[in-house]
Structures are given as C-alpha cells and as structure tokens.
Design an enzyme around this catalytic site. Structure first.
Site, PDB file in Angstrom:
ATOM      1  N   ARG A 101       4.007  -0.507  -4.767  1.00  0.00           N
ATOM      2  CA  ARG A 101       3.707  -0.946  -3.400  1.00  0.00           C
ATOM      3  C   ARG A 101       2.390  -1.726  -3.313  1.00  0.00           C
ATOM      4  O   ARG A 101       2.045  -2.246  -2.249  1.00  0.00           O
ATOM      5  CB  ARG A 101       3.612   0.279  -2.463  1.00  0.00           C
ATOM      6  CG  ARG A 101       4.874   1.087  -2.395  1.00  0.00           C
ATOM      7  CD  ARG A 101       4.704   2.262  -1.463  1.00  0.00           C
ATOM      8  NE  ARG A 101       4.540   1.815  -0.101  1.00  0.00           N
ATOM      9  CZ  ARG A 101       5.525   1.561   0.738  1.00  0.00           C
ATOM     10  NH1 ARG A 101       6.774   1.740   0.350  1.00  0.00           N
ATOM     11  NH2 ARG A 101       5.282   1.148   1.956  1.00  0.00           N
ATOM     12  N   GLU A 114      17.346 -18.435  -6.507  1.00  0.00           N
ATOM     13  CA  GLU A 114      16.937 -17.097  -6.940  1.00  0.00           C
ATOM     14  C   GLU A 114      16.373 -17.133  -8.370  1.00  0.00           C
ATOM     15  O   GLU A 114      15.364 -16.483  -8.666  1.00  0.00           O
ATOM     16  CB  GLU A 114      18.129 -16.132  -6.845  1.00  0.00           C
ATOM     17  CG  GLU A 114      17.931 -14.765  -7.448  1.00  0.00           C
ATOM     18  CD  GLU A 114      16.728 -13.986  -6.888  1.00  0.00           C
ATOM     19  OE1 GLU A 114      16.149 -14.393  -5.864  1.00  0.00           O
ATOM     20  OE2 GLU A 114      16.368 -12.983  -7.511  1.00  0.00           O
ATOM     21  N   CYS A 169       0.835  -1.181   0.000  1.00  0.00           N
ATOM     22  CA  CYS A 169       0.000   0.000   0.000  1.00  0.00           C
ATOM     23  C   CYS A 169       0.885   1.252   0.000  1.00  0.00           C
ATOM     24  O   CYS A 169       1.947   1.268   0.621  1.00  0.00           O
ATOM     25  CB  CYS A 169      -0.929   0.079   1.202  1.00  0.00           C
ATOM     26  SG  CYS A 169      -2.071  -1.286   1.320  1.00  0.00           S
ATOM     27  N   TRP A 186      -2.616  -2.904  -1.572  1.00  0.00           N
ATOM     28  CA  TRP A 186      -2.271  -4.327  -1.678  1.00  0.00           C
ATOM     29  C   TRP A 186      -3.089  -4.990  -0.587  1.00  0.00           C
ATOM     30  O   TRP A 186      -2.832  -4.798   0.601  1.00  0.00           O
ATOM     31  CB  TRP A 186      -0.773  -4.530  -1.446  1.00  0.00           C
ATOM     32  CG  TRP A 186      -0.342  -5.941  -1.672  1.00  0.00           C
ATOM     33  CD1 TRP A 186      -0.002  -6.518  -2.868  1.00  0.00           C
ATOM     34  CD2 TRP A 186      -0.171  -6.960  -0.673  1.00  0.00           C
ATOM     35  NE1 TRP A 186       0.347  -7.832  -2.674  1.00  0.00           N
ATOM     36  CE2 TRP A 186       0.253  -8.131  -1.340  1.00  0.00           C
ATOM     37  CE3 TRP A 186      -0.346  -7.011   0.708  1.00  0.00           C
ATOM     38  CZ2 TRP A 186       0.515  -9.326  -0.671  1.00  0.00           C
ATOM     39  CZ3 TRP A 186      -0.089  -8.203   1.363  1.00  0.00           C
ATOM     40  CH2 TRP A 186       0.340  -9.344   0.680  1.00  0.00           C
ATOM     41  N   GLU A 238       7.754 -15.945 -10.032  1.00  0.00           N
ATOM     42  CA  GLU A 238       6.991 -14.786  -9.552  1.00  0.00           C
ATOM     43  C   GLU A 238       6.451 -13.909 -10.672  1.00  0.00           C
ATOM     44  O   GLU A 238       5.467 -13.206 -10.481  1.00  0.00           O
ATOM     45  CB  GLU A 238       7.797 -13.947  -8.553  1.00  0.00           C
ATOM     46  CG  GLU A 238       8.907 -13.137  -9.144  1.00  0.00           C
ATOM     47  CD  GLU A 238       9.620 -12.277  -8.110  1.00  0.00           C
ATOM     48  OE1 GLU A 238       8.971 -11.702  -7.245  1.00  0.00           O
ATOM     49  OE2 GLU A 238      10.867 -12.203  -8.195  1.00  0.00           O
ATOM     50  N   LYS A 296      12.653 -15.928  -9.518  1.00  0.00           N
ATOM     51  CA  LYS A 296      12.404 -14.917 -10.556  1.00  0.00           C
ATOM     52  C   LYS A 296      11.420 -15.440 -11.584  1.00  0.00           C
ATOM     53  O   LYS A 296      10.482 -14.775 -11.967  1.00  0.00           O
ATOM     54  CB  LYS A 296      13.746 -14.599 -11.221  1.00  0.00           C
ATOM     55  CG  LYS A 296      14.065 -13.206 -11.536  1.00  0.00           C
ATOM     56  CD  LYS A 296      14.306 -12.231 -10.440  1.00  0.00           C
ATOM     57  CE  LYS A 296      13.551 -12.382  -9.184  1.00  0.00           C
ATOM     58  NZ  LYS A 296      13.954 -11.599  -8.061  1.00  0.00           N
ATOM     59  N   HIS A 319      16.309 -37.720  -4.595  1.00  0.00           N
ATOM     60  CA  HIS A 319      15.767 -38.218  -3.318  1.00  0.00           C
ATOM     61  C   HIS A 319      14.266 -37.967  -3.200  1.00  0.00           C
ATOM     62  O   HIS A 319      13.735 -37.944  -2.102  1.00  0.00           O
ATOM     63  CB  HIS A 319      16.533 -37.590  -2.148  1.00  0.00           C
ATOM     64  CG  HIS A 319      17.971 -38.013  -2.126  1.00  0.00           C
ATOM     65  ND1 HIS A 319      18.370 -39.283  -1.784  1.00  0.00           N
ATOM     66  CD2 HIS A 319      19.101 -37.336  -2.449  1.00  0.00           C
ATOM     67  CE1 HIS A 319      19.688 -39.375  -1.886  1.00  0.00           C
ATOM     68  NE2 HIS A 319      20.159 -38.208  -2.286  1.00  0.00           N
ATOM     69  N   ASN A 342      -1.850   2.649   5.574  1.00  0.00           N
ATOM     70  CA  ASN A 342      -0.927   1.607   5.115  1.00  0.00           C
ATOM     71  C   ASN A 342      -0.486   0.841   6.351  1.00  0.00           C
ATOM     72  O   ASN A 342       0.066   1.427   7.278  1.00  0.00           O
ATOM     73  CB  ASN A 342       0.273   2.271   4.418  1.00  0.00           C
ATOM     74  CG  ASN A 342       1.428   1.300   4.180  1.00  0.00           C
ATOM     75  OD1 ASN A 342       1.220   0.103   4.074  1.00  0.00           O
ATOM     76  ND2 ASN A 342       2.624   1.835   4.099  1.00  0.00           N
ATOM     77  N   GLY A 343      -0.732  -0.469   6.378  1.00  0.00           N
ATOM     78  CA  GLY A 343      -0.339  -1.277   7.533  1.00  0.00           C
ATOM     79  C   GLY A 343      -1.442  -2.254   7.879  1.00  0.00           C
ATOM     80  O   GLY A 343      -2.350  -2.492   7.072  1.00  0.00           O
ATOM     81  N   LYS A 348       6.015  -4.487  -4.122  1.00  0.00           N
ATOM     82  CA  LYS A 348       7.473  -4.354  -4.012  1.00  0.00           C
ATOM     83  C   LYS A 348       7.951  -4.299  -2.571  1.00  0.00           C
ATOM     84  O   LYS A 348       8.928  -4.917  -2.215  1.00  0.00           O
ATOM     85  CB  LYS A 348       7.891  -3.078  -4.751  1.00  0.00           C
ATOM     86  CG  LYS A 348       9.368  -2.812  -4.765  1.00  0.00           C
ATOM     87  CD  LYS A 348      10.034  -3.648  -5.815  1.00  0.00           C
ATOM     88  CE  LYS A 348      11.540  -3.503  -5.820  1.00  0.00           C
ATOM     89  NZ  LYS A 348      12.161  -4.682  -6.424  1.00  0.00           N
TER      90      LYS A 348
END
Ligand code: F6R
Length: 603
Positions: free
Chosen positions: A27, A480, A2, A74, A487, A484, A503, A100-101, A598
């Site tokens: 955000r 990583e 947010c 968000w 996502e 990438k 395994h 925001n929160g 982000k």
C-alpha cells in the site's frame, strides 16, 4: 495508499505491528513507523524512511509493549522522510496518531486552531493529532476531543489514536479509507486490510464511514456519527496465510503470472455449471438487459481490461458500452443515456477515484455492479451488485492476474446476458470450454519463460523507450502491455493503435527503437504488419507476438490459437513476462516500483 495496523492486549506488540506492516507494504513503501506503549509507562516511537526492513533494523529488543499502532506510507503531503513518517505525536507528546487518507481542509484547520503550534513536518496528518490535543487542552476528554476533531476534519481518513495517559484504548475512525477491526481472544487488532493481521485472527468487523470505534483488549464499541451504539456481526476472512506468501518464487509478480491458468479454472468453477451454462444472479442480468447502455468505470490496468470487456460485451449482448476513466468521469460526467447501467472494475475495490463516481451514482439512484477481487471491499459494499474475480490476493503492485480475471468474468457476464437475449453468437459460444482452452494456452506461454527472457536481452537491454502497437483488441492489449513495461522497468513505453502511429508519433521511432506488434485478429493482421514495416524502415527493432494461424516464421513469439473473443487473455501473458524480465535485467524491485502503491485510496 498507506497502510495502518494496531494491536492491543498482546505482549509482543512491536513484532506483530512490523509483521502486519510487511503485509501492507504493497500500500506504500516510502517510510514507516510504529508507536508502542510498554509496561511502567515506557513508550517507544520508531520511524524510518524507506521500506519496512529499514524500520525493522531500527527496532531494538527493548521496544515492546502490549499496545501499539503502525503505519507504512505512500507520500501525498510532504516528501518521503523520517520527519514526515507516521505515527505523529502532539506537542505535549500525549497523543500519537496514524492516518491513511487525505485531509482536504488541513490548511484551514491550521489557520483556525493551530496558529501557535510548532509543526514538525509537512503532512496533513500532523494537523489531526494537534487538533485532538487542542480540544483536549480545552477541557474535553480524549474520546470527546477525538470526536470533535472528526467533525472538523474534511476528507478521507482511517485514523488510529493512542493517548499515553490511557494506553488501554485505541481510538479509531474511518471515512472513505479502508479499516477493519480484528477480534482476538483477549486482544484486538486494527488494520487497513485483513491480510495484515491474518496471523492473529481471521474474524473481522467492518467499519462504516463516519463511525468511531473504541478498541480495548477485551471489547470494541462502535458509534455512529450521532453517538448511537452500533452492533455489527464479525465475518470470517476467506483468506489463507499461504495465499499471501511468495513461497519459492523470487517475486510475487512471477507467482501471480503463473497463477493465471488456475484463476481461469476457478472462474469457470464459480460462474459456470457442470453442463457449461453460466451461473450469474438473474437480478444482475435483468438489470443489465433492461438498460440501454453500459458504462464501465475504472482506472489503470482495470481500465485497460474494461476496453477488452467492451469489445466482448458489445458482440455478445448488442448493448452499447462506454469505457471511462474514473478520475475523469466523476468531474466531467458525459450525458448519460436514459437507462444506464454501471460496471466498476477494481482489483482492490478501494480505489478512491472510482469510489467518488460510485458515491455520485448512488446519490442519483443509478444501478451498479462491481467486479472486484476483494470481497467486502468498499466498491463491493456500495454497489448494488458484486461479482468476485476469484484471482486470490494480488500483492505485486503491477496487476497481472486481476487483469485476466476481469476479462474472463466480463466474458462470462457477456455470455450470460447474450444467452438470455438469445443472441446466436452467444448461444454458440461455449465459455467454459473456451476459457479452459485459454488456461491451457497460458500455461504453454508461461513455459516459454527462458525464451522470453533471452528475447528481452536482445530487444530491451539498452532501450529508454518502446512501443506496443495493435488494432482493435490488440490495441487494448498494447495499452496494458505498455503500462506493465513502463511501471516496473521505467522504460518509457506507449501503447498505440497501429494505424495511428504514422499520424505523428512515428517521429519518435529511431534506429533500434523496440516496437512490439500484437497480431491476433485476422481482420487487421495485414494492416498491422504494414504498420510494422513502416516503423522497421525507419530503424525500429520489431518484435511480433502473433497467433499461430496468423503467424509468419520470422515472428518472435507465436501463441496457439484461442477463441477470437478471448485473445487478450493469452496475448497479454508474454507481455507481462517481458515487463518482468526487463525489470529484472535492470536490477529494479519488480514487486515495488518507485512512486507507486497497490491500492490507490486517494483521488
Ligand atoms: C497497474 C495497476 C493499476 C491499477 C489501478 C486501479 O499495474 O495495478 O493501474 O489497475 O490503480 O486499481 P484497482 O483495480 O484496484 O481499482
């Protein structure tokens, strides 16, 4: 997570809010809204599900005024919808608020104070605006009602509140979520990130947790929790507007991948001297040398960079290093060594999961260093020391240049400590030279975009899943690389230790499954190749990324040799481009993948 903006004292408030929200879209981008108070007691509330562009399409020319607040969301509580979009308004329409929160005790507040209120949506935020109204109805003036509400609300917040009866003031408060006040000539702004208001001002004032600010066009007044006036100097944001524009690039992610060689050069400049020595604050080095164990704390891509950092730090410093996920460490803290030192890795410097760990460590009086891309960010302010990544603003949700910058800065730190300890491995490592070789190799890989795009068509067009495998640091890069890919392209990708596949997980390999092998380490190259053979004989479509000195002719991508400690800096680059092209091919938004944001400021 947010983003909030606000402005007071300028004629075109609606435009400024929308432009600010566009800059904060990283955000969160599932819904957005603005509230503007205009002349003659006119008020406008416009909200929309979807992106800022959807909101903008709803803003008609008459929506304007000199004061307003805006929000890009968000979703945490309540699904993305127009009803749940901010700003939220109290029942009598007098108060309007963005947040925001996360308000942790919103159910309790509802039970205790708001049983008779008809709430419209499912958000925790709505409770806050109704609580202000509740105290106002009970006779408190707006500021006192807001302050009273703040004493009851538990959780994280950056709030901005407007009282329609007095649109000459924006009331703001902050706890654990980021918030800045920007100072203008005859106007003032508020924002979650300086980027949002850089077109208006580059002078900002930080707000500390627990503080409340009354923002007017010509003045701001900060108060601490006890109501004492606080005076704080403003600072000049070290950001250029051009740094946050896409320029001629179709996506920020591609721009940021391309910027990596210059980021390496900036790091060399910032942390080494002309003669190639490292320059890092002696106090940081002494603290780390005095410790018996380094704990790296991070999330997501930064966590993946932490594993590479561990490999480099241990080799150069002989200090044991543990790498932990912030969201686990905070609640299941392992037994700590006698003299621990903590390194926080965070591009944004705002990640709530990491912050909750830092808060605990500060209470325990333990030393910490934050590596971040954002000067003045929460994790930077609250740790004992900071090293900046110098990557420039990273706007695409998928992190690329911050990952390589984290590895490079950790390598410089490792070298600086190693030299102080007179570790021969470190003394023989010319970091400035090796990083600049790495930067040049990054450039040659970046020049191969067309080839990588063609290979992606051959390997990933119809795949629903894929594997990246490797051993040692190649495994860390595989973690990583797969993050990438999944996502942004939504291909279900796993990064696996090459030897571990057999395994159990090898059961998922079927005819045509793409398996990307990363081979940059002479010690393990033959074994990884063996593991690739195993999957190939079960139908896998193998794609090998190898270092020139270890390459076979049949490998799909061969990259020039780099210093063995720095291979992740270059082997990650083709995988970033693979993720980028796979996403383009599928027609998804590269910079704004679904469900993500982000800066993750909720736990
Ligand atoms: C993935 C990505 C995230 C972040 C994570 C931590 O591309 O960017 O996994 O790495 O949310 O964020 P920071 O580094 O800001 O603490």
């Amino acid at each position: 997570m947010c983003g909030i903006v606000g402005i007071i004292g300028k004629d075109n408030a609606a435009d400024i809010l929308v432009q600010g929200l566009e800059k904060l879209e990283y955000r969160g981008y599932d819904s957005a809204g603005i509230f503007v108070a205009g002349a003659n007691d006119q008020h406008y509330l416009v909200k929309s599900q979807g992106r800022i562009a959807d909101l903008q399409a709803r803003i008609t020319p008459e929506v304007n005024g000199t004061v307003g607040i805006g929000h890009t969301r968000w979703a945490t509580h309540g699904k993305p919808s127009e009803r749940n979009a901010h700003p939220h308004t109290s029942s009598n329409q007098r108060f309007t608020l963005v947040h925001n929160g996360v308000i942790e005790n919103f159910e309790e507040i509802k039970q205790e104070f708001l049983q008779n209120k008809q709430l419209e949506g499912e958000t925790d935020t709505e409770i806050a605006v109704h609580l202000v109204e509740y105290f106002s109805d009970n006779g408190l003036a707006t500021k006192a009602a807001f302050k009273k509400a703040l004493t009851i609300i538990k959780g994280s917040y950056a709030f901005a509140l407007i009282d329609r009866n007095d649109p000459e003031t924006i009331y703001v408060a902050k706890n654990k979520s980021p918030l800045l006040i920007g100072l203008g000539d005859g106007f003032n702004v508020i924002c979650s990130d300086a980027m949002a208001m850089l077109s208006q001002t580059n002078h900002f004032v930080e707000i500390a947790d627990g503080e409340m600010v009354t923002v007017k066009a010509n003045e701001i007044a900060i108060e601490d929790e006890k109501g004492n006036a606080v005076y704080r100097e403003s600072y000049e944001a070290q950001l250029n507007l051009s740094d946050i524009e896409k320029g001629t690039y179709p996506y920020y992610m591609l721009k940021e991948i391309d910027e990596q060689p210059s980021v390496m050069r900036r790091i060399i400049q910032a942390y080494t001297t002309a003669t190639g020595d490292t320059q890092i604050d002696e106090e940081i080095l002494n603290q780390i040398i005095a410790s018996d164990r380094i704990y790296i704390i991070a999330c997501g891509t930064s966590y993946n960079a932490g594993w590479v950092g561990k490999a480099i730090l241990e080799q150069m410093t002989n200090i044991p290093v543990e790498v932990h996920l912030s969201s686990e460490f905070g609640y299941n803290m392992p037994l700590l060594s006698a003299k621990p030192f903590f390194i926080f890795l965070s591009q944004s410097g705002e990640t709530a999961d990491s912050r909750q760990v830092l808060v605990q460590l500060n209470e325990m009086g333990l030393p910490s260093l934050t590596l971040t891309n954002v000067a003045g960010s929460t994790l930077s302010r609250e740790a004992d020391y900071t090293l900046l990544l110098h990557a420039g603003p990273e706007i695409a949700v998928a992190s690329t240049k911050a990952y390589t910058a984290q590895i490079a800065v950790l390598a410089v730190l490792a070298k600086a400590i190693g030299d102080q300890k007179a570790n021969p491995k470190s003394l023989n490592f010319d970091i400035a030279h090796e990083l600049s070789v790495g930067a040049a190799i990054m450039e040659t890989i970046i020049d191969e975009k067309m080839l990588i795009s063609q290979l992606v068509e051959q390997y990933l067009t119809d795949s629903r899943n894929a594997f990246y495998i490797g051993r040692g640091v190649d495994y860390f890069v595989a973690m990583e690389a797969s993050l990438k890919l999944k996502e942004i392209s939504y291909i279900q990708a796993e990064g696996f230790a090459a030897g571990e596949l057999k395994h159990g997980t090898i059961a998922l390999v079927e005819e045509g499954t793409p398996v990307f092998g990363i081979i940059t380490d002479q010690k393990t190259a033959a074994h990884t190749r063996g593991n690739l053979k195993e999957v190939e004989s079960r139908g896998a479509h193998n794609f090998v990324i190898s270092l020139e000195s270890l390459a076979k002719e049949t490998d799909q991508l061969i990259i020039p040799d780099v210093h063995p400690l720095l291979t992740p800096l270059v082997s990650i680059v083709p995988t970033q481009l693979i993720a980028y092209f796979a996403t383009l091919q599928r027609g998804y938004d590269v910079d704004k993948p679904r469900n993500l944001a982000k800066s993750v400021t909720v736990e």
